[in-house]
Structures are given as structure tokens and as C-alpha cells.
Write an enzyme that holds these catalytic residues in place. Structure first.
Site, PDB file in Angstrom:
ATOM      1  N   GLN A  47      35.469 -34.664  -5.436  1.00  0.00           N
ATOM      2  CA  GLN A  47      34.943 -33.387  -4.946  1.00  0.00           C
ATOM      3  C   GLN A  47      35.431 -33.060  -3.544  1.00  0.00           C
ATOM      4  O   GLN A  47      35.943 -33.918  -2.824  1.00  0.00           O
ATOM      5  CB  GLN A  47      33.423 -33.414  -4.978  1.00  0.00           C
ATOM      6  CG  GLN A  47      32.799 -34.529  -4.157  1.00  0.00           C
ATOM      7  CD  GLN A  47      31.312 -34.648  -4.438  1.00  0.00           C
ATOM      8  OE1 GLN A  47      30.494 -34.241  -3.618  1.00  0.00           O
ATOM      9  NE2 GLN A  47      30.951 -35.210  -5.594  1.00  0.00           N
TER      10      GLN A  47
ATOM     11  N   HIS B 168      34.115 -30.276  -0.152  1.00  0.00           N
ATOM     12  CA  HIS B 168      33.097 -29.373   0.367  1.00  0.00           C
ATOM     13  C   HIS B 168      33.745 -28.291   1.223  1.00  0.00           C
ATOM     14  O   HIS B 168      34.699 -28.569   1.956  1.00  0.00           O
ATOM     15  CB  HIS B 168      32.070 -30.138   1.199  1.00  0.00           C
ATOM     16  CG  HIS B 168      31.435 -31.280   0.464  1.00  0.00           C
ATOM     17  ND1 HIS B 168      30.797 -31.111  -0.740  1.00  0.00           N
ATOM     18  CD2 HIS B 168      31.360 -32.598   0.760  1.00  0.00           C
ATOM     19  CE1 HIS B 168      30.345 -32.283  -1.153  1.00  0.00           C
ATOM     20  NE2 HIS B 168      30.673 -33.202  -0.263  1.00  0.00           N
TER      21      HIS B 168
ATOM     22  N   GLU C 210      29.469 -35.023   5.714  1.00  0.00           N
ATOM     23  CA  GLU C 210      28.622 -36.158   5.356  1.00  0.00           C
ATOM     24  C   GLU C 210      29.200 -37.454   5.898  1.00  0.00           C
ATOM     25  O   GLU C 210      30.401 -37.568   6.179  1.00  0.00           O
ATOM     26  CB  GLU C 210      28.416 -36.250   3.846  1.00  0.00           C
ATOM     27  CG  GLU C 210      29.694 -36.402   3.051  1.00  0.00           C
ATOM     28  CD  GLU C 210      29.467 -36.231   1.549  1.00  0.00           C
ATOM     29  OE1 GLU C 210      28.784 -35.271   1.156  1.00  0.00           O
ATOM     30  OE2 GLU C 210      29.999 -37.048   0.783  1.00  0.00           O
TER      31      GLU C 210
ATOM     32  N   HIS D  74      37.265 -36.449  -1.976  1.00  0.00           N
ATOM     33  CA  HIS D  74      36.719 -37.797  -1.923  1.00  0.00           C
ATOM     34  C   HIS D  74      35.898 -38.080  -3.174  1.00  0.00           C
ATOM     35  O   HIS D  74      35.468 -37.164  -3.882  1.00  0.00           O
ATOM     36  CB  HIS D  74      35.842 -37.998  -0.684  1.00  0.00           C
ATOM     37  CG  HIS D  74      34.656 -37.089  -0.625  1.00  0.00           C
ATOM     38  ND1 HIS D  74      34.743 -35.766  -0.207  1.00  0.00           N
ATOM     39  CD2 HIS D  74      33.344 -37.280  -0.959  1.00  0.00           C
ATOM     40  CE1 HIS D  74      33.548 -35.210  -0.265  1.00  0.00           C
ATOM     41  NE2 HIS D  74      32.682 -36.093  -0.717  1.00  0.00           N
TER      42      HIS D  74
ATOM     43  N   ARG E 223      34.271 -29.399  -7.495  1.00  0.00           N
ATOM     44  CA  ARG E 223      34.682 -30.635  -8.161  1.00  0.00           C
ATOM     45  C   ARG E 223      36.120 -30.535  -8.643  1.00  0.00           C
ATOM     46  O   ARG E 223      36.596 -29.474  -9.010  1.00  0.00           O
ATOM     47  CB  ARG E 223      33.740 -30.943  -9.316  1.00  0.00           C
ATOM     48  CG  ARG E 223      32.333 -31.289  -8.832  1.00  0.00           C
ATOM     49  CD  ARG E 223      31.353 -31.495  -9.993  1.00  0.00           C
ATOM     50  NE  ARG E 223      30.065 -31.931  -9.461  1.00  0.00           N
ATOM     51  CZ  ARG E 223      29.115 -31.123  -9.020  1.00  0.00           C
ATOM     52  NH1 ARG E 223      29.317 -29.820  -9.048  1.00  0.00           N
ATOM     53  NH2 ARG E 223      27.988 -31.602  -8.557  1.00  0.00           N
TER      54      ARG E 223
END
Length: 415
Positions: A104, A106, A141, A264, A283
Site C-alpha cells: 500500500q 498513503h 506512520e 510498503h 493498495r
């Protein structure tokens, strides 16, 4: 709502998310509960509306998001509300993977805002399988391993990927392109090509990975990881995309920071994860869920290089800008995992027998992962935090004291 306890901290009851890739034993082992035989993938600590933690109080457990809605200044502090609005800006998790999560990417904040507005304008329902942008936020993240951990992270340098493909003896046109053309032009083409591969090509790559893993050599460990992906997700085109990414192995206490645009996937292991409180994911494979190839290519960063593995750095002496924004570290018990994120900050605490002062300028969550710690409020009232337990600390009501010979905790707060 019933009034909260006057103490500046309270225990959290945290929901478990059950996804097929989760471990049936790791989270129960941490929390001291009995496994029920089903995969327990994530333990959520925070105020995400889809699965908020419950905060213990005099009136019984109450959802943290509703408490924040009712009194944002009291639960978050006026400064946090000014910076991020009336919502907890981060989501804290324990992640336990027995097999790979989806590959995926972001979006940036600007991409998320534009994508959300476009899908709203088209009337795409929030729960539609093809819905990509669930909110207007970005989702940086940070994952810190609690043991051995494997991941894919960022595009491998072109020459290294070409050598891997040579070792496999397949995808020779890919290897040639990586050696002879500018990487920023060729990687989008290869990613698109991989996500449209046919079954015969996927089978040839899978067979080559198995042979290379069994034969040993410099690429054996990575080939074994990719061969596991092929077995876990047979026929999934994300396998070819995964071949372009760095295979990373972490040990306990090592971490990765994933910024917007970085492709990642977490492959297996247990870690604590801290992220901005968003649910925007594009994704690119290793999943039965919707893959929007054009949207994916639009948000992906095609920079190459080896990812930086983070190790915690000791904070200062409790005074000045490097003091840790809330922990008096004169005893050297707090270490920070550096990241540029505004919404969150992760640190590790090993308080020992000597009490450590915890100032409360920001909302904080403490999670104990080993041993037992004690929080003590002004006036002497205390709270035990055994392994697997967590507490929410409200800003402006401290300081409190933290002790715990042999204890290890992680602290999540704003950046």
C-alpha cells in the site's frame, strides 16, 4: 456523560481488530488473555470513531472519542485543539502479523483533500469497495518492532533490483530497463506492467523465487520472503510490484518511518505502530480489495534508496527543546524514535525503581509491554500498569510519577 475521575490518568480498554493476516497468539500473550483461535491482528489504542478505546471512570467505561467530543479542551488541551482540531490526532496500535498485509501507499494531505472532494462530488458511498479516500487526512506512520519483524519499504536502488532479477532469470526486460533508462521514468511503467501481469508470468516468477530461495546465495533471504508472499496470495499481481521494493528485517527496538508516497507492506512480526488518525490507503496488491492503478501511480513516490532503520535516541536532561516534551529524563530513561510527523511522537521508557516525573502538556497514551509500571498522581493515588495495559493521560493535570523496575513502556503523544 458521567464525570471522569479527578485523577489525570485512567486505564484504557482497547478493541481488538480481527483480520485474516493476524496472529492468534501474539496479542493475547501481551495482554494476558486466552487465545480464542481466531486471528487477532491489531489492538487499537485511541479515539478512532470506528473502534475507540474505552476510558475507565467513575461512571464506568466510556468511549474516548465521545469524551473528547464532549470536552475537547479538557481531554486534549487547548494547544492540541488549536493545532489539530477537536480530535486526537494520532492512532496507536499493537500490530501482530502472521502473514503479509496488503502492499500500500498513503497520500499526502493535499492529495487526500483533493481525492476526498472528488469522490464526494461523484457520490461514491463511504463503504463502497472502490472508495479510496475515507477522509481528508494524510497517514504518516512509524512501526517499532517488539521482536523479529519483516517488511517491504520503498523502491530498491535500480541496480540492486536488476541484480535480483538476474538471479531469478526472469523479467529480463525489466532488468535491462532498470540499467539503461532513468529510474523515475521506468519505475512507473514497471509498476503498471506488474499490476497487469498475466497468470503465466506470475507462475514463472513464483517458480523462480522458490528455486532461488532454495539455492542460497546473496538474494536467498529476500527470495524466500517473496516466495512466501506468492504462497500466501496465489495469483496476486502485487507479487511483481513487491519485487521492486526493499526487503527489510528489524530486530526488537528498531523502527521504520513511512511517509506519504512510500510503498510498503508489513510481512510478519509484532510491533507498536503510531500514525496520523486517517484511514486513506491506496493498495497495490497482496489483497482481495480494490486496486486503483491510476490513483496509485498518482500518489506514489518513485524515489529509490535503502530505507533508514531507526533506533531510539536518548533524550536530554529534562530541560530545553530536547527534553522530551513531558518526561523528566534526568535519569536517562526515555528514548525517542525521531520522525518529522506533526501529529505524533513515539518514545520508549524504562523507568526503573527511581520515580520519573511525567509532565502533561499534551494528550498521551502509555502502553506497558514488559514488566509492571506504576503511575502516581499528586496526592498519592496510583494506577498499576502490567504488561499489556495502557493508560490515557489528560493534559494539564500533572505532573505524575512513573516507576517500574524491569518495566518497558511506549509513550504516544503529539509531535
Amino acid at each position: 456523560m458521567p464525570p471522569l475521575s479527578p485523577l489525570p490518568f485512567a486505564l484504557l480498554q482497547n478493541p481488538v481488530r480481527r483480520y485474516a493476516w493476524g496472529s492468534p497468539t501474539a496479542i493475547p500473550a501481551l495482554t494476558g488473555t486466552t487465545p480464542d483461535g481466531t486471528p487477532q491482528a491489531e489492538l487499537w489504542l485511541g479515539a478512532h470513531p470506528s473502534a475507540p478505546s474505552l476510558l475507565s471512570g467513575d461512571g464506568g467505561p466510556q468511549p474516548l472519542d465521545r469524551l473528547i467530543d464532549a470536552d475537547p479542551d479538557g481531554m486534549l488541551g487547548p494547544d492540541t485543539v488549536r493545532r489539530f482540531g477537536p480530535a486526537l490526532p494520532f492512532l496507536f496500535k499493537v500490530l501482530a502479523a502472521d502473514r503479509a498485509l496488503s502492499l500500500q501507499v498513503h497520500p499526502t494531505r493535499a492529495q487526500a483533500e483533493a481525492g476526498y472532494a472528488a469522490e464526494q462530488a461523484r457520490g461514491v458511498p463511504p463503504d463502497a469497495p472502490e472508495r479510496v479516500f475515507k477522509d481528508r487526512g494524510h497517514k504518516p506512520e512509524l512501526i517499532c518492532s517488539l521482536g523479529d519483524f519483516e517488511a517491504l519499504c520503498g523502491f530498491r536502488p535500480a541496480a540492486a533490483t536488476a541484480r535480483l532479477l538476474d538471479a531469478l532469470g526472469v523479467l529480463s526486460p525489466w532488468a535491462t530497463a532498470l540499467r539503461t533508462r532513468p529510474v523515475e521514468a521506468v519505475l512507473p511503467e514497471l509498476l503498471r506492467s506488474g499490476l497487469h501481469a498475466d497468470a503465466a508470468e506470475l507462475m514463472a516468477v513464483t517458480d523462480s523465487l522458490r528455486r532461488a530461495a532454495a539455492a542460497g546465495g546473496p538474494h536467498a533471504a529476500s527470495c524466500a520472503a517473496y516466495a512466501r508472499l506468492a504462497a500466501e496470495y496465489p495469483g496476486d499481481r502485487g507479487l511483481l510490484a513487491a519485487l521492486l521494493l526493499n526487503h527489510v528485517r528489524l530486530t526488537a527496538g528498531q523502527a521504520l518511518y513511512l511517509d506519504s508516497g512510500v510503498p510498503h507492506a508489513y510481512l510478519r512480526g509484532v510491533g507498536v505502530e503510531l500514525m496520523a488518525n486517517s484511514d486513506n490507503v491506496l493498495r497495490c496488491g497482496l489483497t482481495p480489495k480494490h486496486v486503483d492503478v491510476d490513483g496509485l501511480l498518482a500518489v506514489t513516490s518513485f524515489r529509490t534508496g535503502e530505507p533508514e532503520v531507526l533506533v531510539p535516541r536518548p533524550l536530554g536532561d529534562g530541560a530545553g527543546p530536547d527534553s522530551g516534551a513531558g518526561i523528566n529524563t534526568g535519569t536517562g530513561v526515555e528514548e525517542e524514535f525521531p520522525s518529522p510527523a506533526e501529529e505524533f511522537r513515539l518514545s520508549r521508557l524504562r523507568p526503573g525503581a527511581t520515580s520519573v516525573r511525567v509532565d502533561l502538556p499534551t494528550p498521551q497514551i502509555l502502553l506497558c509491554v514488559a514488566g509492571q509500571a506504576w503511575l502516581r498522581a499528586p496526592g498519592g493515588a496510583g494506577l498499576a500498569l502490567p504488561a499489556g495495559a495502557s493508560a490515557y493521560l489528560r493534559p494539564g493535570a500533572g505532573p505524575v510519577e512513573l516507576t517500574g523496575p524491569g518495566a518497558e513502556l511506549f509513550r504516544a503523544t503529539t509531535g
